[in-house]
Design a protein around this motif. Sequence first.
Motif, mmCIF file in Angstrom:
data_model
loop_
_atom_site.group_PDB
_atom_site.id
_atom_site.type_symbol
_atom_site.label_atom_id
_atom_site.label_comp_id
_atom_site.label_asym_id
_atom_site.label_seq_id
_atom_site.Cartn_x
_atom_site.Cartn_y
_atom_site.Cartn_z
ATOM 1 N N LYS A 1 57.527 53.655 -16.932
ATOM 2 C CA LYS A 1 58.100 54.760 -17.698
ATOM 3 C C LYS A 1 57.028 55.783 -18.077
ATOM 4 O O LYS A 1 57.250 56.998 -18.021
ATOM 5 C CB LYS A 1 58.765 54.215 -18.971
ATOM 6 C CG LYS A 1 59.931 53.282 -18.728
ATOM 7 C CD LYS A 1 61.132 53.995 -18.152
ATOM 8 C CE LYS A 1 61.854 54.817 -19.212
ATOM 9 N NZ LYS A 1 63.100 55.428 -18.692
ATOM 10 N N TYR A 7 57.498 47.495 -16.640
ATOM 11 C CA TYR A 7 58.575 48.481 -16.822
ATOM 12 C C TYR A 7 58.086 49.667 -17.654
ATOM 13 O O TYR A 7 58.264 50.822 -17.272
ATOM 14 C CB TYR A 7 59.774 47.811 -17.493
ATOM 15 C CG TYR A 7 60.889 48.792 -17.815
ATOM 16 C CD1 TYR A 7 61.752 49.239 -16.816
ATOM 17 C CD2 TYR A 7 61.058 49.259 -19.106
ATOM 18 C CE1 TYR A 7 62.769 50.136 -17.114
ATOM 19 C CE2 TYR A 7 62.066 50.165 -19.414
ATOM 20 C CZ TYR A 7 62.916 50.596 -18.422
ATOM 21 O OH TYR A 7 63.918 51.501 -18.702
ATOM 22 N N PHE A 8 57.456 49.377 -18.783
ATOM 23 C CA PHE A 8 57.033 50.467 -19.663
ATOM 24 C C PHE A 8 55.852 51.240 -19.084
ATOM 25 O O PHE A 8 55.719 52.442 -19.326
ATOM 26 C CB PHE A 8 56.713 49.928 -21.058
ATOM 27 C CG PHE A 8 57.943 49.538 -21.823
ATOM 28 C CD1 PHE A 8 58.874 50.503 -22.217
ATOM 29 C CD2 PHE A 8 58.191 48.215 -22.142
ATOM 30 C CE1 PHE A 8 60.010 50.143 -22.919
ATOM 31 C CE2 PHE A 8 59.336 47.853 -22.832
ATOM 32 C CZ PHE A 8 60.252 48.819 -23.228
ATOM 33 N N HIS A 48 49.839 50.105 -10.864
ATOM 34 C CA HIS A 48 50.251 50.969 -11.975
ATOM 35 C C HIS A 48 49.029 51.569 -12.677
ATOM 36 O O HIS A 48 49.017 52.764 -13.018
ATOM 37 C CB HIS A 48 51.088 50.177 -12.984
ATOM 38 C CG HIS A 48 52.529 50.033 -12.589
ATOM 39 N ND1 HIS A 48 52.899 49.443 -11.411
ATOM 40 C CD2 HIS A 48 53.687 50.404 -13.214
ATOM 41 C CE1 HIS A 48 54.229 49.445 -11.321
ATOM 42 N NE2 HIS A 48 54.730 50.029 -12.402
ATOM 43 N N ASP A 80 56.108 57.711 -15.010
ATOM 44 C CA ASP A 80 57.160 58.681 -14.688
ATOM 45 C C ASP A 80 57.005 59.948 -15.530
ATOM 46 O O ASP A 80 57.076 61.066 -15.016
ATOM 47 C CB ASP A 80 58.529 58.040 -14.938
ATOM 48 C CG ASP A 80 59.664 59.039 -14.755
ATOM 49 O OD1 ASP A 80 59.838 59.520 -13.615
ATOM 50 O OD2 ASP A 80 60.339 59.343 -15.756
ATOM 51 N N ARG A 81 56.757 59.756 -16.835
ATOM 52 C CA ARG A 81 56.565 60.906 -17.733
ATOM 53 C C ARG A 81 55.331 61.716 -17.327
ATOM 54 O O ARG A 81 55.391 62.959 -17.256
ATOM 55 C CB ARG A 81 56.417 60.407 -19.168
ATOM 56 C CG ARG A 81 56.066 61.490 -20.174
ATOM 57 C CD ARG A 81 55.946 60.892 -21.576
ATOM 58 N NE ARG A 81 55.409 61.848 -22.510
ATOM 59 C CZ ARG A 81 54.109 62.082 -22.693
ATOM 60 N NH1 ARG A 81 53.218 61.396 -21.981
ATOM 61 N NH2 ARG A 81 53.690 62.980 -23.568
#
Length: 410
Positions: free
Chosen positions: A358, A354-355, A235, A361-362
């Motif tokens: 997110k 998870y965050f 990530h 993804d943005r």
Amino acid sequence: MSEIIEKADNFILNLFKDKLPNSFTYHNYTHSKRVFKSINEIIENTEVSEKDALILRLAALLHDTGYIHTRDGHEEESVKIAKEFLAKENVEKDIIEGVENCIMATKFKDDPKGKLEEMIRDADASHFGKEYFKEASEFLRQEYLLQDIEEYTPREWRDENIKVLSEKHQYYSDYALKNWQKEKENNLADLLKDRKKDKKKLKKEELKAQLKAKYKDLSPERGIQTFYRTALRNHIKLSDIADTKANILLSVNAIIISLVLSNLLSKLDSNPYLVIPSAIFVVSSTITMVLAVIATRPNVTRGEFTKEDVKNKSVNLTFFGNFHRMELSQYQWAIDELLKDRNYVYSSLTKDLYFLGKVLDRKYRILRWTYTIFVIGIIISIIAFGVSFAVFDPVGVEEVTNNIVPPTQQ
């Protein structure tokens, strides 16, 4: 010391100094003198004639001279050297024969025959019953190693010594049995004790390694940790890649806008048909830069949590945005509470993953739009410039060239 003994001592000293290689760390002058000292111990405590004593002392000094020629069969070479030396010194033939027999008795393959042979054999192996046994034995191991005869590890050499002391060697003379046998048994006991300790240590290490390998494979804990570690690393790498892409777009479009404003802006008054293509070019680049900034713009949360949040396990303590406004003591307390509960730790890591996902993804959705607008803007701008020159000013290229070239060159 008689004259012939002194001559023999000087003879072997010079012989070994001149002809014996330095790789002989055991079978050298020191060893010969050690055997000579041991045979004197036996002679002084045993009833022997002066003639026999002379034979034994000469044999002790000369018994390893053959090593200057060969290792295998060195006893035979030693006999030749001894006979030649003693003959030159006019030593009696029966003494020479006695020395020859004693030298050949130092071969451990055959049992000694007679009292003198037993005594010289015991003197040659006297270090087995001495306190310096380990040091002398180590010199012999190094000699084998230096001469590429055999490479023993310390453990293998210890086992070889145990075998020799317990199975292959024995003392024959009364003096050796009374005075050296006990120390030999002590040396053997020390070796056996070391081997026992080594076996326990080795067994313990093997068991530890087996258990470690077993639980490493069977324990899910390690697999879980590897999963979180790999996922978080991936990530973070993806986030770095996104930031790099956004920075590239910012730099490229900043250069494009600078060039457009510095070169085309002054031409728009005389060439109004270039306004629309230039506007499309600048607007697309500007939108690209704005989107690139939005993609990399950080979002910072309130940075606070309550004790209830920690007790309810609703706060993610692995993300700085949730605690950057808290006091150190409060954060330390929260971390202590977190570490008490393994499930809470994994829950926090899961939330962090998870965050992060997110956020990625943005970033990547905005970057996709950014690259799309950048490419479309470039294409439309090029088409607009081409249409403008072709439709509104067929000779526009020539005029632009004339305006750019200095008057002195027109």
